[in-house]
Scaffold this motif. Structure first.
Motif, PDB file in Angstrom:
ATOM      1  N   ILE A   1      32.902 -27.621 -52.464  1.00  0.00           N
ATOM      2  CA  ILE A   1      33.226 -27.447 -51.045  1.00  0.00           C
ATOM      3  C   ILE A   1      34.572 -28.099 -50.761  1.00  0.00           C
ATOM      4  CG2 ILE A   1      32.465 -27.921 -48.693  1.00  0.00           C
ATOM      5  CD1 ILE A   1      29.609 -28.132 -49.864  1.00  0.00           C
ATOM      6  N   PRO A   2      35.516 -27.368 -50.124  1.00  0.00           N
ATOM      7  CA  PRO A   2      36.816 -27.976 -49.817  1.00  0.00           C
ATOM      8  C   PRO A   2      36.672 -29.095 -48.786  1.00  0.00           C
ATOM      9  CG  PRO A   2      36.675 -25.770 -48.884  1.00  0.00           C
ATOM     10  CD  PRO A   2      35.433 -25.985 -49.692  1.00  0.00           C
ATOM     11  N   GLU A   3      37.507 -30.118 -48.918  1.00  0.00           N
ATOM     12  CA  GLU A   3      37.491 -31.249 -47.995  1.00  0.00           C
ATOM     13  C   GLU A   3      38.103 -30.843 -46.657  1.00  0.00           C
ATOM     14  OE1 GLU A   3      36.366 -34.463 -48.369  1.00  0.00           O
ATOM     15  OE2 GLU A   3      35.471 -33.770 -50.245  1.00  0.00           O
ATOM     16  N   GLY A   4      37.588 -31.385 -45.578  1.00  0.00           N
ATOM     17  CA  GLY A   4      38.132 -31.135 -44.252  1.00  0.00           C
ATOM     18  C   GLY A   4      37.680 -29.807 -43.684  1.00  0.00           C
ATOM     19  N   SER A   5      37.749 -29.695 -42.390  1.00  0.00           N
ATOM     20  CA  SER A   5      37.347 -28.451 -41.740  1.00  0.00           C
ATOM     21  C   SER A   5      38.532 -27.497 -41.640  1.00  0.00           C
ATOM     22  CB  SER A   5      36.780 -28.739 -40.353  1.00  0.00           C
ATOM     23  OG  SER A   5      37.785 -29.294 -39.533  1.00  0.00           O
ATOM     24  N   ARG A   6      38.233 -26.241 -41.580  1.00  0.00           N
ATOM     25  CA  ARG A   6      39.248 -25.205 -41.455  1.00  0.00           C
ATOM     26  C   ARG A   6      39.182 -24.676 -40.021  1.00  0.00           C
ATOM     27  NH1 ARG A   6      39.731 -20.830 -46.150  1.00  0.00           N
ATOM     28  NH2 ARG A   6      40.350 -22.684 -47.257  1.00  0.00           N
TER      29      ARG A   6
ATOM     30  N   LYS B   1      47.528 -15.234 -36.005  1.00  0.00           N
ATOM     31  CA  LYS B   1      46.506 -16.263 -36.189  1.00  0.00           C
ATOM     32  C   LYS B   1      46.623 -16.811 -37.609  1.00  0.00           C
ATOM     33  CE  LYS B   1      43.524 -15.063 -32.606  1.00  0.00           C
ATOM     34  NZ  LYS B   1      43.887 -15.855 -31.490  1.00  0.00           N
ATOM     35  N   ALA B   2      46.257 -18.096 -37.759  1.00  0.00           N
ATOM     36  CA  ALA B   2      46.345 -18.746 -39.068  1.00  0.00           C
ATOM     37  C   ALA B   2      45.186 -19.715 -39.249  1.00  0.00           C
ATOM     38  CB  ALA B   2      47.662 -19.498 -39.189  1.00  0.00           C
ATOM     39  N   PHE B   3      44.871 -19.988 -40.518  1.00  0.00           N
ATOM     40  CA  PHE B   3      43.918 -21.036 -40.865  1.00  0.00           C
ATOM     41  C   PHE B   3      44.707 -22.320 -41.077  1.00  0.00           C
ATOM     42  CE2 PHE B   3      41.627 -17.310 -42.682  1.00  0.00           C
ATOM     43  CZ  PHE B   3      40.456 -17.426 -41.962  1.00  0.00           C
ATOM     44  N   ILE B   4      44.255 -23.435 -40.505  1.00  0.00           N
ATOM     45  CA  ILE B   4      44.845 -24.731 -40.827  1.00  0.00           C
ATOM     46  C   ILE B   4      43.747 -25.635 -41.358  1.00  0.00           C
ATOM     47  CG2 ILE B   4      46.763 -24.605 -39.188  1.00  0.00           C
ATOM     48  CD1 ILE B   4      45.173 -26.566 -37.417  1.00  0.00           C
ATOM     49  N   GLN B   5      44.131 -26.485 -42.279  1.00  0.00           N
ATOM     50  CA  GLN B   5      43.211 -27.451 -42.870  1.00  0.00           C
ATOM     51  C   GLN B   5      44.001 -28.699 -43.203  1.00  0.00           C
ATOM     52  OE1 GLN B   5      41.196 -25.960 -46.313  1.00  0.00           O
ATOM     53  NE2 GLN B   5      39.904 -27.754 -46.508  1.00  0.00           N
ATOM     54  N   SER B   6      43.529 -29.838 -42.768  1.00  0.00           N
ATOM     55  CA  SER B   6      44.189 -31.131 -43.014  1.00  0.00           C
ATOM     56  C   SER B   6      45.635 -31.127 -42.514  1.00  0.00           C
ATOM     57  CB  SER B   6      44.150 -31.488 -44.495  1.00  0.00           C
ATOM     58  OG  SER B   6      42.824 -31.535 -44.952  1.00  0.00           O
ATOM     59  N   GLY B   7      45.876 -30.489 -41.356  1.00  0.00           N
ATOM     60  CA  GLY B   7      47.206 -30.501 -40.761  1.00  0.00           C
ATOM     61  C   GLY B   7      48.216 -29.596 -41.430  1.00  0.00           C
ATOM     62  N   GLU B   8      47.758 -28.614 -42.208  1.00  0.00           N
ATOM     63  CA  GLU B   8      48.662 -27.726 -42.945  1.00  0.00           C
ATOM     64  C   GLU B   8      48.177 -26.285 -42.856  1.00  0.00           C
ATOM     65  OE1 GLU B   8      50.412 -27.309 -47.485  1.00  0.00           O
ATOM     66  OE2 GLU B   8      49.215 -29.036 -46.939  1.00  0.00           O
ATOM     67  N   ILE B   9      49.123 -25.346 -42.694  1.00  0.00           N
ATOM     68  CA  ILE B   9      48.779 -23.927 -42.644  1.00  0.00           C
ATOM     69  C   ILE B   9      48.348 -23.486 -44.038  1.00  0.00           C
ATOM     70  CG2 ILE B   9      49.672 -21.583 -42.312  1.00  0.00           C
ATOM     71  CD1 ILE B   9      51.571 -22.739 -40.204  1.00  0.00           C
ATOM     72  N   LYS B  10      47.159 -22.864 -44.114  1.00  0.00           N
ATOM     73  CA  LYS B  10      46.626 -22.410 -45.395  1.00  0.00           C
ATOM     74  C   LYS B  10      46.774 -20.903 -45.591  1.00  0.00           C
ATOM     75  CE  LYS B  10      45.299 -26.331 -46.953  1.00  0.00           C
ATOM     76  NZ  LYS B  10      45.933 -26.935 -48.106  1.00  0.00           N
ATOM     77  N   GLY B  11      47.004 -20.152 -44.507  1.00  0.00           N
ATOM     78  CA  GLY B  11      47.171 -18.710 -44.645  1.00  0.00           C
ATOM     79  C   GLY B  11      46.919 -17.985 -43.333  1.00  0.00           C
ATOM     80  N   THR B  12      47.134 -16.683 -43.366  1.00  0.00           N
ATOM     81  CA  THR B  12      46.941 -15.845 -42.189  1.00  0.00           C
ATOM     82  C   THR B  12      45.457 -15.576 -41.974  1.00  0.00           C
ATOM     83  OG1 THR B  12      49.066 -14.790 -42.627  1.00  0.00           O
ATOM     84  CG2 THR B  12      47.582 -13.650 -41.122  1.00  0.00           C
ATOM     85  N   ALA B  13      45.023 -15.649 -40.727  1.00  0.00           N
ATOM     86  CA  ALA B  13      43.639 -15.348 -40.367  1.00  0.00           C
ATOM     87  C   ALA B  13      43.576 -13.942 -39.787  1.00  0.00           C
ATOM     88  CB  ALA B  13      43.120 -16.357 -39.348  1.00  0.00           C
TER      89      ALA B  13
END
Length: 77
Positions: A14-19, A55-67
């Motif tokens: 499971i990845p750390e932090g919420s998305r 729209k984008a996914f962010i996790q731990s204060g960083e953009i992870k990709g397009t939503a």
């Protein structure tokens, strides 16, 4: 003797932090972007890989990709 902790192995999957899904409001030109959360608040995050208005996914204060642009429904139970 080595023991295997099954819980630790499961947690590693499971990845750390919420998305969180956000809307990009500005690319700052310095490696950061302004984003708007669903509650209307605006925060600055790392990354400029998603264009303004998308729209984008962010996790731990960083953009992870397009939503994906999906319809949003509110249901009262």
């Amino acid at each position: 003797m080595t023991t295997t902790n099954i819980w630790q192995k499961f947690k590693a999957l499971i990845p750390e932090g919420s998305r969180t899904i956000v809307t990009i409001t500005a690319n700052n030109g310095n490696g950061t972007s302004q984003v708007q959360l669903r509650d209307g608040s605006v925060v600055t995050v790392k990354g400029e890989s998603v264009q303004v208005g998308q729209k984008a996914f962010i996790q731990s204060g960083e953009i992870k990709g397009t939503a994906p642009e999906l319809a949003q429904y509110e249901v009262e139970v």
